[in-house]
Enzyme design. Sequence first.
Site, PDB file in Angstrom:
ATOM      1  N   ASN A  10      68.686  19.162  79.370  1.00 34.59           N
ATOM      2  CA  ASN A  10      69.359  19.614  78.155  1.00 34.59           C
ATOM      3  C   ASN A  10      70.855  19.454  78.380  1.00 34.59           C
ATOM      4  O   ASN A  10      71.450  20.198  79.155  1.00 34.59           O
ATOM      5  CB  ASN A  10      68.999  21.089  77.895  1.00 34.59           C
ATOM      6  N   TRP A  11      71.425  18.463  77.706  1.00 32.71           N
ATOM      7  CA  TRP A  11      72.837  18.167  77.951  1.00 32.71           C
ATOM      8  C   TRP A  11      73.788  19.105  77.211  1.00 32.71           C
ATOM      9  O   TRP A  11      75.009  19.021  77.395  1.00 32.71           O
ATOM     10  CB  TRP A  11      73.130  16.708  77.570  1.00 32.71           C
ATOM     11  N   GLU A 168      63.028  30.401  79.809  1.00 33.30           N
ATOM     12  CA  GLU A 168      64.364  30.390  80.420  1.00 33.30           C
ATOM     13  C   GLU A 168      64.901  31.812  80.437  1.00 33.30           C
ATOM     14  O   GLU A 168      65.404  32.295  79.407  1.00 33.30           O
ATOM     15  CB  GLU A 168      65.314  29.508  79.595  1.00 33.30           C
ATOM     16  N   SER A 212      69.107  27.395  86.066  1.00 31.69           N
ATOM     17  CA  SER A 212      69.647  27.040  87.379  1.00 31.69           C
ATOM     18  C   SER A 212      68.667  26.249  88.255  1.00 31.69           C
ATOM     19  O   SER A 212      68.630  26.423  89.473  1.00 31.69           O
ATOM     20  CB  SER A 212      70.158  28.284  88.115  1.00 31.69           C
ATOM     21  N   GLY A 233      69.743  22.247  82.755  1.00 37.34           N
ATOM     22  CA  GLY A 233      71.051  22.127  82.098  1.00 37.34           C
ATOM     23  C   GLY A 233      72.027  21.397  83.004  1.00 37.34           C
ATOM     24  O   GLY A 233      72.009  20.168  83.118  1.00 37.34           O
ATOM     25  N   GLY A 234      72.857  22.159  83.716  1.00 33.95           N
ATOM     26  CA  GLY A 234      73.939  21.595  84.531  1.00 33.95           C
ATOM     27  C   GLY A 234      73.512  20.437  85.426  1.00 33.95           C
ATOM     28  O   GLY A 234      74.186  19.395  85.467  1.00 33.95           O
TER      29      GLY A 234
HETATM   30  P1  13P Z   1      71.237  25.518  83.703  1.00 32.33           P
HETATM   31  O1  13P Z   1      70.239  24.603  84.366  1.00 32.33           O
HETATM   32  O2  13P Z   1      72.620  24.988  83.680  1.00 32.33           O
HETATM   33  O3  13P Z   1      71.111  26.913  84.216  1.00 32.33           O
HETATM   34  O4  13P Z   1      70.817  25.581  82.124  1.00 32.33           O
HETATM   35  C1  13P Z   1      69.527  25.894  81.798  1.00 32.33           C
HETATM   36  C2  13P Z   1      69.336  25.645  80.353  1.00 32.33           C
HETATM   37  O5  13P Z   1      69.843  26.383  79.524  1.00 32.33           O
HETATM   38  C3  13P Z   1      68.542  24.488  79.954  1.00 32.33           C
HETATM   39  O6  13P Z   1      68.201  24.549  78.618  1.00 32.33           O
END
Ligand code: 13P
Length: 255
Positions: A10-11, A168, A212, A233-234
């Site tokens: 998820n960008w 999440e 994370s 995400g990141g």
């Molecule tokens: P992170 O992997 O940056 O914690 O983000 C998770 C997220 O919200 C994916 O949708």
Amino acid sequence: MNKGLIIAGNWKMHKTAGESAAFFQELDQLLESENYRDDLTILIFPPFTSLAAVRGITSRIEIGAQNMGAHEQGAFTGEISPLMLKDLVKYVMIGHSERRQLFGEDDSLINQKIRLTLSHGFTPMLCVGETLDERERGRTLDRIASQLDLGLAGVTPEKVQDVVIAYEPVWAIGTGKTASPEEAQEVHAAIRDILKKKSHDANKNFILYGGSVNPDNSGYLMNQPDIDGALIGGASLKIESFFDIILNSSNPVRQ
Ligand code: 13P
């Protein structure tokens, strides 16, 4: 039957159209040169403005939209309708915690969007998760049950089976704090149990973990029986870490 895994990125609000296309091309070359499990679905949710640019680059990467408006058309300034997404994506993410917390999306709006995605033939990804406060008060499973009940209200069991669930925990998003594989598994098993009452066959539902996820923890998480993939995400923004997660998921760690 092994239904495989979904590794999704998820960008969020990152990458221009040009940067997105370059990432798809580079990742496609890496995927071409490496052996990874063939039941793995690799899925990326770029921003809306990148969808046209990444479409058609490769069949190895599925594309999703990060959100969708709740109507087909009309006076809804700034919204994107299912008709506009139809030729661009297969998946549509609904109810990400950032949409819920920062943009005030409630369960009833999320349910409206889920039903709209299904009526247009998309595969929705419904995001659920508890806040830190809810977890500390022992409310995790109540919160998730209510998000699933309200989010999937009025959806037939056959259609519920097609809905991807992303668990999440809000406290794990972007914080570096991950649920341990055991903590995540416990919630995933509870989600599967709830889906057994709603889905034609809950064993066929994909339930992804997000929060994370990184190359170091992904193998352990993917090794849990009710974790069918990850929403990242990141670590999905850099080719190296996203590709490492793909490779690690292909070789789950035995504990
Ligand atoms: P992170 O992997 O940056 O914690 O983000 C998770 C997220 O919200 C994916 O949708």
